[in-house]
Motif scaffolding. Sequence first.
Motif, PDB file in Angstrom:
ATOM      1  N   LYS A 221       5.027   5.238   5.345  1.00 41.45           N
ATOM      2  CA  LYS A 221       4.025   5.262   6.407  1.00 41.45           C
ATOM      3  C   LYS A 221       2.882   6.174   5.986  1.00 41.45           C
ATOM      4  O   LYS A 221       3.101   7.332   5.616  1.00 41.45           O
ATOM      5  N   ILE A 222       1.676   5.603   6.009  1.00 37.25           N
ATOM      6  CA  ILE A 222       0.478   6.354   5.619  1.00 37.25           C
ATOM      7  C   ILE A 222      -0.603   6.149   6.678  1.00 37.25           C
ATOM      8  O   ILE A 222      -0.467   5.307   7.565  1.00 37.25           O
ATOM      9  N   LYS A 223      -1.663   6.922   6.555  1.00 37.31           N
ATOM     10  CA  LYS A 223      -2.852   6.735   7.391  1.00 37.31           C
ATOM     11  C   LYS A 223      -3.963   6.233   6.483  1.00 37.31           C
ATOM     12  O   LYS A 223      -4.185   6.766   5.391  1.00 37.31           O
ATOM     13  N   ILE A 224      -4.655   5.206   6.926  1.00 34.39           N
ATOM     14  CA  ILE A 224      -5.860   4.733   6.249  1.00 34.39           C
ATOM     15  C   ILE A 224      -6.984   4.857   7.262  1.00 34.39           C
ATOM     16  O   ILE A 224      -6.982   4.159   8.280  1.00 34.39           O
ATOM     17  N   LYS A 225      -7.872   5.779   7.005  1.00 37.41           N
ATOM     18  CA  LYS A 225      -8.973   6.074   7.950  1.00 37.41           C
ATOM     19  C   LYS A 225      -8.439   6.279   9.361  1.00 37.41           C
ATOM     20  O   LYS A 225      -8.962   5.741  10.332  1.00 37.41           O
ATOM     21  N   GLY A 226      -7.326   7.017   9.461  1.00 38.44           N
ATOM     22  CA  GLY A 226      -6.748   7.348  10.757  1.00 38.44           C
ATOM     23  C   GLY A 226      -5.852   6.283  11.361  1.00 38.44           C
ATOM     24  O   GLY A 226      -5.258   6.510  12.412  1.00 38.44           O
ATOM     25  N   LYS A 227      -5.738   5.141  10.701  1.00 42.54           N
ATOM     26  CA  LYS A 227      -4.911   4.050  11.238  1.00 42.54           C
ATOM     27  C   LYS A 227      -3.535   4.062  10.583  1.00 42.54           C
ATOM     28  O   LYS A 227      -3.421   4.082   9.357  1.00 42.54           O
ATOM     29  N   THR A 228      -2.498   4.045  11.410  1.00 43.30           N
ATOM     30  CA  THR A 228      -1.133   4.021  10.890  1.00 43.30           C
ATOM     31  C   THR A 228      -0.888   2.720  10.142  1.00 43.30           C
ATOM     32  O   THR A 228      -1.110   1.630  10.672  1.00 43.30           O
ATOM     33  N   THR A 229      -0.445   2.873   8.908  1.00 42.89           N
ATOM     34  CA  THR A 229      -0.194   1.726   8.049  1.00 42.89           C
ATOM     35  C   THR A 229       1.211   1.857   7.476  1.00 42.89           C
ATOM     36  O   THR A 229       1.538   2.860   6.854  1.00 42.89           O
ATOM     37  N   VAL A 230       2.018   0.842   7.728  1.00 40.24           N
ATOM     38  CA  VAL A 230       3.395   0.820   7.242  1.00 40.24           C
ATOM     39  C   VAL A 230       3.437  -0.086   6.012  1.00 40.24           C
ATOM     40  O   VAL A 230       3.090  -1.264   6.085  1.00 40.24           O
ATOM     41  N   LEU A 231       3.848   0.492   4.888  1.00 41.86           N
ATOM     42  CA  LEU A 231       4.030  -0.277   3.661  1.00 41.86           C
ATOM     43  C   LEU A 231       5.504  -0.659   3.581  1.00 41.86           C
ATOM     44  O   LEU A 231       6.380   0.183   3.812  1.00 41.86           O
ATOM     45  N   LEU A 232       5.776  -1.908   3.251  1.00 45.46           N
ATOM     46  CA  LEU A 232       7.154  -2.407   3.207  1.00 45.46           C
ATOM     47  C   LEU A 232       7.417  -3.144   1.906  1.00 45.46           C
ATOM     48  O   LEU A 232       6.641  -4.017   1.501  1.00 45.46           O
ATOM     49  N   LYS A 233       8.539  -2.779   1.270  1.00 48.05           N
ATOM     50  CA  LYS A 233       9.082  -3.538   0.147  1.00 48.05           C
ATOM     51  C   LYS A 233      10.452  -4.029   0.613  1.00 48.05           C
ATOM     52  O   LYS A 233      11.420  -3.260   0.632  1.00 48.05           O
ATOM     53  N   PRO A 234      10.548  -5.298   1.053  1.00 49.41           N
ATOM     54  CA  PRO A 234      11.838  -5.802   1.549  1.00 49.41           C
ATOM     55  C   PRO A 234      12.931  -5.684   0.481  1.00 49.41           C
ATOM     56  O   PRO A 234      12.672  -5.920  -0.703  1.00 49.41           O
TER      57      PRO A 234
END
Length: 188
Positions: free
Chosen positions: A49-62
Motif C-alpha cells: 500500500k502506497i500513496k500516489i499524490k495523496g491517493k491510497t494505491t494498493v499494489l497486488l501480485k496475485p
Amino acid sequence: MKKFLIVGLGNIGAKYVETRHNIGFKIVDQVAKNAEASFTTEKLGDICKIKIKGKTTVLLKPNTYMNLSGKAVRYWLQAENIDITNLLVITDDINLPFGTIRVKGKGSPGGHNGLKDIEAQLQTNTYPRFRFGVGAEFSTGRQVDYVLGEWNAEENDALPERLEVADKLVTSFVNGGLSNTMNSFNGK
C-alpha cells in the motif's frame, strides 16, 4: 477518498521471476521500489500500500498463478472497497512489439488466460488494463515456451527504461485517469 488497485499479473516462484509472462509483477515491483515500499504476503497475494499524490494505491501480485488471477482481483476490490474504474490490470501481450504500451478501458482477453479469469470473476470485460508488449519471436506451437522464457540480452538492456515509463503510467492513471493516460502513453 478514492482508492486504486493496481494488479500486476504473473506467476509465483523463483523459476518465473525473469520470464516475459511476469512483466506485470516486474512493473508493480518497480512502482513499489520507486515509492520506497515493500510487499507483504496477505490473502491471495502480495500486497503493497502506497500513496500516489495523496491517493491510497494498493499494489497486488496475485499468488494464485496467472490463470486464476480473477479470484485475487475480486477479493481485493471488495476488501478495499475499490470501484472497478479504479482498477488497472497489468499484463504481457504477445501481439505488441517488445516494450510497446497499450492502455484500454475494456476489451476481450485476447487469448490471455489471466484476463479471461478476471473477466469471469468480475462478470465484465469493462475494466482498465495495461498491456505491455513482449513480442512474438516464436515459431508455431511455441507460444507457452516463449512467454515462460526469460528475457533476451537486448530486452534486458531495454527493460529499466521501459519499467520507468510503466511507473509513470501508473502514476498518470491514479492522478489523471484512464483517458489522459491512454492519450499520453498508448504506443509509447
